[in-house]
Write a protein that holds these residues in place. Sequence first.
Motif: not given
Lengths: 139, 526
Positions: A113-115, A117-124, B286-287, B306-307
């Motif tokens: 989940l943590e990864e 989150g950061s992945y989504i941030q960077c992708l955006t 957080a997500l 999320i997916i």
Amino acid sequence: MLALHFLRALVRINQTSDPSRCIVAQRSRRIKLAAYASIALAAGRRRAWSRAVLCSLHGRRACRVRALSRRRVSSGKKAKGVHPTEQREGGGQVGELRRLVPGGRSMELCTLLEEAGSYIQCLTAQVQLMNMIADSMSK
Amino acid sequence: MQPTSREMQGMPPSMPSMQPPQQQQQQIQGAGLQQFDDTGASSHDDFFDQVLSSLPWADLNHGNAKSPWDLPGGQKLEQAMGEEGLRYTAGPYDESALLASRLRQHQISAGAGGKPMVLQINHQAAQQQQQQQQHMLLSAMGRSAVGGDSGLLPLPLSPGSVDSADSRLLVDRSRNDADPPFKSPTSSGGDGLYNGFAGSLQEAAQAAAAANAQHFHIPQGGALPTQNFGAATAVGMGQTAAASGAAGGGAAPPRQRVRARRGQATDPHSIAERLRRERIAERMKALQELVPNANKTDKASMLDEIIDYVKFLQLQVLSMSRLGGAAAVAPLVADVPSEASGGRGGGGAGNQAAATAAAPGGGDNLTLAEHQVAKLMEEDMGAAMQYLQGKGLCLMPISLASAISTATCHSRPGIHAGGGNPAAMPHAPAANGDAPTSPNMSVLTGQSAMANGDGDAARPSAKDLLMWHNFNDDVTKLFLLELLVKLCPARLSSSRTGFGPGRPVSRIRTIKENKEKNRCQRHHNL
């Protein structure tokens, strides 16, 4: 940081492909890879997914070994946690997420989940950047 | 103490070991409590009833019996407990272990350590009336426990309710059966009772108390329960298992203490489990902030969101890269329709070699493109597709495009919702024209749709999706449609043509098949 990497990669692609006739698909693929590389670079080595992306891109054995050993260690520690995690918690969804997030196969749900989150941030951020580039190019 | 000896004799033989301390208590509490002696031989249920009935009764008595009991009795209690502790720690705990949880064993083992606590507590108790009340209750409980049950769990004692714990113990005991187990469990339970009592009374978590505190959770504020009896009765009614959560009269700390105590039953695992779950909850929260449209409280739906969002972002990157690839192949042409408020005008409209008549300027480009594509389609679907792709455009069913365009509330001449029945025939497209006089191409200029820019939460994503108009990838196409349909389900369903999720996918598939064939041929030819 992200923009720097990406623009540099774009320039490089343009330079390399201009002389020879290039299929759109090939070029697109290169751009896509450049995009992912740039977001991985921007994320740095702190993130497991960025390491996985970089390793898959570069294909360097040393990088792979390092990453694998790291993953092995962590997965050995959490091996107990990985499988029950997969089975217990929202099974199919977690598996799906693992597939989507690079390097997510050997992660616990927590780190996954943590990864993510950061992945989504960077992708955006990457998508925004590409939008801006395209906008500026088309105007 | 003579009375105690007398009472000892009176006590049922089944409880020899426990008698001395309880005898003392009985004596201390006076006549009223003697009823316990009488019923000592009866079943534990009777004891339970007795205790419950005696609770208010004992309350009345505390004025009388407290003072005499405090100092002398306390000391005796200490001594007795000391004896007991020594005896029972070595005693037959196997049965109790089987019947009760491991907690009790902990308590029993900690009982030895708890003895000094008892001593101190008794000293403290001497000072406060409330403690006296508790003592009374405890003794009453203990007595009932003596005659009482087997599988009594020494439940965690909340700070505010030692008596509740006692009553819980009582409840447990009453539930269990079998006389034979009475001895050991009662002994251990009594031990646990005393320990629990000691622990609960102890405010400062001392070293010895740490062992007890672990089990009994005693960060007490120091305030002794004032309404023990009420709490006790209330809890007595409750069940033991639920009692841990329902800690009668306990505030949040006792409840958490109780839970942690329960967790201690399988010590490392449940605590680690809880920690892990908390961390996961944190991450999910957080997500939630990162992912748009994350108003779902359900964990499963949140995961779905999320997916989907990750997939969407990845597809966006893919399409942007394709856009970049196509756009950079040929020089960018200012193909933007004049009415378009900026926008990318079809992704830069990179004209490929096939596009001959694309003269830059105004809205003509689109019409020109349409004609071109129509012409191409008549000959070869693949070429048409490639032409479109080069322009950064895509083919889309009329219904879908019109639905989206109406949804975006922007009438753009640039958006021609072409009734693609591309699966039909290369020659057919002209025949499939709808009411709009424009040809049957659906040429969606993504950017023009983007420029509609409303504040609708759903629209930005729809617009974003329209941005990618490269459909080389089957997955991209299918997913595009899937997402579109998902994003604008209401609008789509209301469309006149009864647009459904199944149809466009099939259409696109057929387009794709043709394209693939053509592309393969071309590659082979090349």
